[in-house]
Motif scaffolding. Structure first.
Motif, PDB file in Angstrom:
ATOM      1  N   PRO A  67       0.837  -1.210   0.000  1.00 42.50           N
ATOM      2  CA  PRO A  67       0.000   0.000   0.000  1.00 42.50           C
ATOM      3  C   PRO A  67       0.870   1.257   0.000  1.00 42.50           C
ATOM      4  O   PRO A  67       1.969   1.262   0.558  1.00 42.50           O
ATOM      5  CB  PRO A  67      -0.796  -0.100   1.302  1.00 42.50           C
ATOM      6  N   GLU A  68       0.372   2.304  -0.608  1.00 42.69           N
ATOM      7  CA  GLU A  68       1.109   3.566  -0.733  1.00 42.69           C
ATOM      8  C   GLU A  68       1.515   4.102   0.636  1.00 42.69           C
ATOM      9  O   GLU A  68       2.628   4.584   0.792  1.00 42.69           O
ATOM     10  CB  GLU A  68       0.208   4.578  -1.431  1.00 42.69           C
ATOM     11  N   HIS A  69       0.632   4.035   1.640  1.00 42.90           N
ATOM     12  CA  HIS A  69       0.969   4.577   2.960  1.00 42.90           C
ATOM     13  C   HIS A  69       2.139   3.822   3.590  1.00 42.90           C
ATOM     14  O   HIS A  69       2.967   4.410   4.276  1.00 42.90           O
ATOM     15  CB  HIS A  69      -0.257   4.575   3.894  1.00 42.90           C
ATOM     16  N   LEU A  70       2.245   2.528   3.341  1.00 48.12           N
ATOM     17  CA  LEU A  70       3.353   1.749   3.882  1.00 48.12           C
ATOM     18  C   LEU A  70       4.662   2.137   3.203  1.00 48.12           C
ATOM     19  O   LEU A  70       5.682   2.346   3.863  1.00 48.12           O
ATOM     20  CB  LEU A  70       3.097   0.250   3.718  1.00 48.12           C
ATOM     21  N   LYS A  71       4.643   2.238   1.880  1.00 51.23           N
ATOM     22  CA  LYS A  71       5.858   2.647   1.164  1.00 51.23           C
ATOM     23  C   LYS A  71       6.318   4.021   1.634  1.00 51.23           C
ATOM     24  O   LYS A  71       7.503   4.238   1.858  1.00 51.23           O
ATOM     25  CB  LYS A  71       5.606   2.650  -0.348  1.00 51.23           C
ATOM     26  N   ARG A  72       5.372   4.945   1.813  1.00 49.44           N
ATOM     27  CA  ARG A  72       5.711   6.300   2.258  1.00 49.44           C
ATOM     28  C   ARG A  72       6.338   6.255   3.658  1.00 49.44           C
ATOM     29  O   ARG A  72       7.357   6.898   3.898  1.00 49.44           O
ATOM     30  CB  ARG A  72       4.465   7.178   2.245  1.00 49.44           C
ATOM     31  N   ARG A  73       5.763   5.469   4.575  1.00 51.99           N
ATOM     32  CA  ARG A  73       6.312   5.366   5.932  1.00 51.99           C
ATOM     33  C   ARG A  73       7.727   4.794   5.917  1.00 51.99           C
ATOM     34  O   ARG A  73       8.605   5.260   6.642  1.00 51.99           O
ATOM     35  CB  ARG A  73       5.419   4.486   6.809  1.00 51.99           C
ATOM     36  N   PHE A  75       9.988   4.844   3.412  1.00 51.62           N
ATOM     37  CA  PHE A  75      10.942   5.788   2.850  1.00 51.62           C
ATOM     38  C   PHE A  75      11.151   6.995   3.760  1.00 51.62           C
ATOM     39  O   PHE A  75      12.266   7.494   3.879  1.00 51.62           O
ATOM     40  CB  PHE A  75      10.515   6.220   1.444  1.00 51.62           C
ATOM     41  N   GLU A  76      10.110   7.454   4.449  1.00 56.15           N
ATOM     42  CA  GLU A  76      10.289   8.543   5.412  1.00 56.15           C
ATOM     43  C   GLU A  76      11.236   8.112   6.515  1.00 56.15           C
ATOM     44  O   GLU A  76      12.107   8.866   6.927  1.00 56.15           O
ATOM     45  CB  GLU A  76       8.939   8.962   6.007  1.00 56.15           C
ATOM     46  N   LEU A  78      13.571   5.820   6.341  1.00 58.61           N
ATOM     47  CA  LEU A  78      14.916   5.729   5.778  1.00 58.61           C
ATOM     48  C   LEU A  78      15.590   7.089   5.748  1.00 58.61           C
ATOM     49  O   LEU A  78      16.750   7.229   6.099  1.00 58.61           O
ATOM     50  CB  LEU A  78      14.871   5.146   4.363  1.00 58.61           C
ATOM     51  N   PHE A  79      14.858   8.111   5.330  1.00 55.62           N
ATOM     52  CA  PHE A  79      15.445   9.437   5.239  1.00 55.62           C
ATOM     53  C   PHE A  79      15.679  10.037   6.618  1.00 55.62           C
ATOM     54  O   PHE A  79      16.644  10.759   6.816  1.00 55.62           O
ATOM     55  CB  PHE A  79      14.586  10.363   4.378  1.00 55.62           C
ATOM     56  N   LEU A  80      14.844   9.727   7.596  1.00 49.91           N
ATOM     57  CA  LEU A  80      15.065  10.218   8.951  1.00 49.91           C
ATOM     58  C   LEU A  80      16.315   9.595   9.547  1.00 49.91           C
ATOM     59  O   LEU A  80      17.046  10.229  10.288  1.00 49.91           O
ATOM     60  CB  LEU A  80      13.858   9.912   9.839  1.00 49.91           C
ATOM     61  N   ASP A  81      16.581   8.313   9.234  1.00 49.19           N
ATOM     62  CA  ASP A  81      17.728   7.607   9.783  1.00 49.19           C
ATOM     63  C   ASP A  81      18.989   7.769   8.942  1.00 49.19           C
ATOM     64  O   ASP A  81      20.037   7.261   9.303  1.00 49.19           O
ATOM     65  CB  ASP A  81      17.425   6.108   9.917  1.00 49.19           C
ATOM     66  N   GLU A  82      18.905   8.491   7.848  1.00 45.28           N
ATOM     67  CA  GLU A  82      20.036   8.631   6.921  1.00 45.28           C
ATOM     68  C   GLU A  82      21.266   9.235   7.592  1.00 45.28           C
ATOM     69  O   GLU A  82      22.386   8.867   7.274  1.00 45.28           O
ATOM     70  CB  GLU A  82      19.594   9.513   5.763  1.00 45.28           C
ATOM     71  N   ASP A  83      21.068  10.142   8.560  1.00 50.90           N
ATOM     72  CA  ASP A  83      22.205  10.782   9.220  1.00 50.90           C
ATOM     73  C   ASP A  83      22.806   9.929  10.322  1.00 50.90           C
ATOM     74  O   ASP A  83      23.767  10.309  10.956  1.00 50.90           O
ATOM     75  CB  ASP A  83      21.777  12.132   9.796  1.00 50.90           C
TER      76      ASP A  83
END
Length: 88
Positions: A67-73, A75-76, A78-83
């Motif tokens: 589902p789109e909401h799962l993919k969005r969560r 990837f969000e 991933l980007f929050l943990d990128e640092d």
């Protein structure tokens, strides 16, 4: 006379991992990131983890149609943990 790409430190290489995985880097920057990965065992292991995870996500979303909401969560997150790359 240049002897190749300017060496990158770990932080600089990490900033470009997702672009490398998505094949969005200029040839010069790709060469610099790959040169760093060749020399840095820690960054290479982070790259290998991210590459495997990306392949897993692509396979799962293709097969199951996440589902789109799962993919969005995902990837969000991933980007929050990128640092904060994994310790090791």
């Amino acid at each position: 006379m240049s002897s190749g790409p300017k060496p990158l430190d770990c932080h600089q290489a990490a900033e470009h991992l997702y672009e490398l995985l998505d094949r969005e880097l200029t040839p010069e920057l790709e060469a610099a990131v790959r040169a760093h990965l060749d020399d840095c065992k820690h960054c290479f292991s982070v790259y290998e983890y991210e590459r495997a995870f990306k392949r897993f996500l692509e396979a799962r979303t293709r097969t199951r149609g996440a589902p789109e909401h799962l993919k969005r969560r995902i990837f969000e997150q991933l980007f929050l943990d990128e640092d904060h790359p994994p310790a090791g």
